[in-house]
Write a protein that holds these residues in place. Structure first.
Motif, PDB file in Angstrom:
ATOM      1  N   THR A  74     -34.285  52.114  21.445  1.00 50.69           N
ATOM      2  CA  THR A  74     -33.357  51.072  21.908  1.00 50.69           C
ATOM      3  C   THR A  74     -32.563  51.568  23.112  1.00 50.69           C
ATOM      4  N   ARG A  97     -14.041  56.412  21.510  1.00 49.13           N
ATOM      5  CA  ARG A  97     -14.347  55.235  20.681  1.00 49.13           C
ATOM      6  C   ARG A  97     -13.218  54.959  19.692  1.00 49.13           C
ATOM      7  N   ASN A 101     -14.278  51.423  14.515  1.00 47.37           N
ATOM      8  CA  ASN A 101     -15.623  50.899  14.810  1.00 47.37           C
ATOM      9  C   ASN A 101     -16.657  51.781  14.105  1.00 47.37           C
ATOM     10  N   HIS A 106     -28.735  57.387  11.075  1.00 50.44           N
ATOM     11  CA  HIS A 106     -30.169  57.371  11.389  1.00 50.44           C
ATOM     12  C   HIS A 106     -30.917  58.328  10.464  1.00 50.44           C
ATOM     13  N   THR A 160     -19.637  49.035   3.139  1.00 55.40           N
ATOM     14  CA  THR A 160     -21.077  49.207   3.375  1.00 55.40           C
ATOM     15  C   THR A 160     -21.313  50.313   4.398  1.00 55.40           C
ATOM     16  N   ARG A 164     -30.466  53.041   9.891  1.00 57.64           N
ATOM     17  CA  ARG A 164     -31.747  52.652  10.488  1.00 57.64           C
ATOM     18  C   ARG A 164     -32.654  53.862  10.649  1.00 57.64           C
ATOM     19  N   GLU A 223     -29.655  47.493  21.993  1.00 61.60           N
ATOM     20  CA  GLU A 223     -29.484  48.152  20.703  1.00 61.60           C
ATOM     21  C   GLU A 223     -30.194  47.405  19.569  1.00 61.60           C
ATOM     22  N   SER A 224     -30.213  48.071  18.416  1.00 61.36           N
ATOM     23  CA  SER A 224     -30.894  47.516  17.242  1.00 61.36           C
ATOM     24  C   SER A 224     -30.214  46.242  16.748  1.00 61.36           C
ATOM     25  N   ARG A 240     -25.471  41.512  14.659  1.00 64.69           N
ATOM     26  CA  ARG A 240     -25.674  41.765  16.092  1.00 64.69           C
ATOM     27  C   ARG A 240     -27.140  41.522  16.397  1.00 64.69           C
ATOM     28  N   THR A 284     -16.610  44.953  13.354  1.00 63.23           N
ATOM     29  CA  THR A 284     -17.856  45.394  12.736  1.00 63.23           C
ATOM     30  C   THR A 284     -19.091  44.933  13.487  1.00 63.23           C
TER      31      THR A 284
HETATM   32  O1  TXA Z   1     -29.858  50.782  18.640  1.00 54.97           O
HETATM   33  C1  TXA Z   1     -28.809  51.177  18.141  1.00 54.97           C
HETATM   34  O2  TXA Z   1     -28.333  50.659  17.125  1.00 54.97           O
HETATM   35  C2  TXA Z   1     -28.100  52.340  18.826  1.00 54.97           C
HETATM   36  C3  TXA Z   1     -28.986  53.574  18.745  1.00 54.97           C
HETATM   37  C4  TXA Z   1     -28.319  54.813  19.246  1.00 54.97           C
HETATM   38  O3  TXA Z   1     -29.438  53.720  17.433  1.00 54.97           O
HETATM   39  N1  TXA Z   1     -26.827  52.573  18.251  1.00 54.97           N
HETATM   40  C5  TXA Z   1     -25.787  51.732  18.435  1.00 54.97           C
HETATM   41  O4  TXA Z   1     -24.620  52.147  17.845  1.00 54.97           O
HETATM   42  O5  TXA Z   1     -25.866  50.717  19.063  1.00 54.97           O
HETATM   43  P1  TXA Z   1     -23.218  51.522  18.220  1.00 54.97           P
HETATM   44  O6  TXA Z   1     -22.223  52.350  17.534  1.00 54.97           O
HETATM   45  O7  TXA Z   1     -23.091  51.414  19.683  1.00 54.97           O
HETATM   46  O8  TXA Z   1     -23.240  50.143  17.521  1.00 54.97           O
HETATM   47  C6  TXA Z   1     -23.324  50.052  16.119  1.00 54.97           C
HETATM   48  C7  TXA Z   1     -22.721  48.789  15.640  1.00 54.97           C
HETATM   49  C8  TXA Z   1     -21.225  48.955  15.688  1.00 54.97           C
HETATM   50  O9  TXA Z   1     -20.631  48.238  16.725  1.00 54.97           O
HETATM   51  C9  TXA Z   1     -20.732  48.517  14.382  1.00 54.97           C
HETATM   52  O10 TXA Z   1     -19.789  47.525  14.531  1.00 54.97           O
HETATM   53  C10 TXA Z   1     -21.966  48.051  13.592  1.00 54.97           C
HETATM   54  O11 TXA Z   1     -23.074  48.574  14.255  1.00 54.97           O
HETATM   55  N2  TXA Z   1     -21.816  48.639  12.249  1.00 54.97           N
HETATM   56  C11 TXA Z   1     -21.912  49.927  11.888  1.00 54.97           C
HETATM   57  N3  TXA Z   1     -21.619  50.075  10.582  1.00 54.97           N
HETATM   58  C12 TXA Z   1     -21.330  48.857  10.114  1.00 54.97           C
HETATM   59  C13 TXA Z   1     -20.933  48.339   8.843  1.00 54.97           C
HETATM   60  N4  TXA Z   1     -20.791  49.125   7.783  1.00 54.97           N
HETATM   61  N5  TXA Z   1     -20.708  47.015   8.731  1.00 54.97           N
HETATM   62  C14 TXA Z   1     -20.879  46.200   9.799  1.00 54.97           C
HETATM   63  N6  TXA Z   1     -21.242  46.632  11.028  1.00 54.97           N
HETATM   64  C15 TXA Z   1     -21.457  47.934  11.188  1.00 54.97           C
END
Ligand code: TXA
Ligand code: MG
Length: 422
Positions: A74, A97, A101, A106, A160, A164, A223-224, A240, A284
């Motif tokens: 991603t 950060r 958040n 992984h 939660t 991934r 992103e994912s 997302r 989130t």
């Molecule tokens: O593709 C991706 O997902 C990339 C690569 C590096 O794996 N990672 C990524 O992480 O985009 P980040 O931190 O930029 O975005 C992750 C999002 C966060 O904004 C967060 O709000 C959501 O995933 N997230 C994480 N844990 C969560 C949870 N327990 N409940 C709801 N949303 C969550």
């Protein structure tokens, strides 16, 4: 949480300087993805000695509790050992950060996933299907969190945990060689576009981290997809939109449930098909509370769809006249970056104006949203570095990859302009 906030405040102040034993210069270590092979039972074999050495160096840095940047399919991630709060905290200080958040964890195998889940928890039929079809790959699933195992810093107090299994061989091999789940947000300073090439990470985080693994440009580029399938109603909520499209998820569920006696779960997109007050309060999903994906130059979203009531669309020439009047620019000539499909009618009419210096970034055809997705962040970051005064991004239809593209573009853009072509 108070201790955490104090720590973050302290470390954020220091984050522009190299920390502790970290080197001032960042090493970029090339990895050859084609030399990495996973067997069906998730065992890794690495045939290139250089790639193996790079992965071992990165793994040892991670075990010393320092973050490492690495490619995923991603975007590039900034990884740290997920089950160690000290390591995970350094992700927050390096990126600047906000502490509320949460991070995605992984894993490299089903076995590793199992070690993170509460005892006696069994996957729902929907999750089994989604994992079977989309893992490894750009799909993040929320799971119930075992708080005795997963540090609070990872989940930011959510009940939660997001997990991934990346499909990029370098990402998955790094997790396997480290033999530990890695927490990893995108490897950029908070609020900026996510990096899709090692060079983007270096431009942003040089001196703040010791190692960047270079596995070439990311294939997906966004992103994912973050999915919450934990609600009582069994429906799949997209928090997302991302690398796996809503259409793909629907297709797999419809096929997988066709012979079952239970109803096919609905797929609901946050803010399009449902709202959630708790979600709106906590950040989130990205961009709800904080600015996201924004380069340091202004971005305008150019919309050709029907303008909302009360908004009068402009012709391209009227828009350009306004722009030249209103846009402060340092050089003699206004420099405008264009992220528009190569067959865009709008772009053709704009570039007729030769009093503006146009910076076109190759963006794929209107009919190729997957290519537009791959190039979006690269385009924003490249045009920013070229020193343009403004970036214009053309709207795409919000279907297939277009849903995730528009989710990011709307957050990156400070303003929208409706255009009509006479
Ligand atoms: O593709 C991706 O997902 C990339 C690569 C590096 O794996 N990672 C990524 O992480 O985009 P980040 O931190 O930029 O975005 C992750 C999002 C966060 O904004 C967060 O709000 C959501 O995933 N997230 C994480 N844990 C969560 C949870 N327990 N409940 C709801 N949303 C969550
Ligand atoms: Mg991010």
């Amino acid at each position: 949480m108070n201790v955490l906030k104090r720590y973050l405040k302290f470390s954020l102040k220091r984050s522009s300087q190299p920390q502790g034993t970290m080197a001032a210069a960042t090493q970029v270590l090339a990895c050859d993805s084609t030399s990495i092979i996973f067997s069906l039972d998730d065992q890794v074999a690495i045939s290139s000695p250089e790639t193996l050495a790079a992965l071992r160096t990165a793994a040892s840095c991670l075990k010393d509790l320092f973050p490492v940047a690495f490619p995923t399919e991603t975007v590039y991630g900034l990884g740290a050992i997920a089950l160690n709060a000290t390591a995970a905290l350094k992700i927050f200080s390096t990126k600047g950060r906000p502490a509320d958040n949460p991070l995605i964890v992984h894993v490299s195998s089903r076995r590793m996933l199992q070690t993170l889940l509460p005892q006696n928890y069994t996957l729902s039929p929907s999750y089994e299907l989604l994992i079977e079809h989309f893992w490894p790959g750009p799909l993040t699933l929320l799971f119930p969190c075992d708080h005795s195992l997963i540090p609070d810093i990872i989940t930011a107090g959510q009940p939660t945990v997001a997990i991934r299994m990346p499909s990029h061989p370098v990402a998955r091999a790094l997790i396997a060689v480290t033999d530990a789940p890695l927490a990893a947000p995108s490897a950029n300073s908070s609020g900026k576009p996510s990096p899709t090439r090692a060079e983007h990470v270096l431009n942003d985080l040089n001196g703040k981290i010791t190692i960047i693994l270079d596995g070439g440009p990311c294939e997906v580029g966004l992103e994912s997809t973050v999915v919450d399938g934990l609600h009582e109603d069994g429906n799949i909520r997209i928090l997302r939109p991302g690398g796996i499209t809503v259409e793909d998820i629907k297709r797999v569920l419809v096929k997988g449930f066709s012979d079952a006696n239970t109803p096919i779960p609905q797929v609901l997109v946050h803010r399009r098909d449902f709202r959630d007050d708790a979600l709106e309060q906590a950040p989130t999903t990205p961009g709800m509370k904080y600015r996201h994906y924004a380069p340091s130059v202004p971005v305008t979203l150019m919309r050709m769809s029907d303008a909302p009531l009360g908004i009068e669309p402009l012709s391209p020439s009227a828009f350009l006249q306004d722009l030249k009047r209103s846009m402060p620019h340092s050089s003699d000539i206004l420099r405008v970056g264009l992220l528009m499909p190569s067959d865009s009618i709008l772009m053709k009419s704009l570039i007729n104006d030769t009093t503006i210096q146009w910076h076109e970034f190759p963006f794929g055809l209107v009919s190729e949203p997957a290519i537009i997705a791959r190039r979006l962040f690269d385009g924003l970051l490249t045009l920013e570095r070229e020193g343009v005064d403004l970036i214009l991004v053309e709207e795409v239809p919000e279907e297939n990859e277009g849903l995730a593209i528009m989710n990011r573009v709307k957050k990156a853009a400070g303003s929208s302009q409706w255009i009509t072509i006479p």
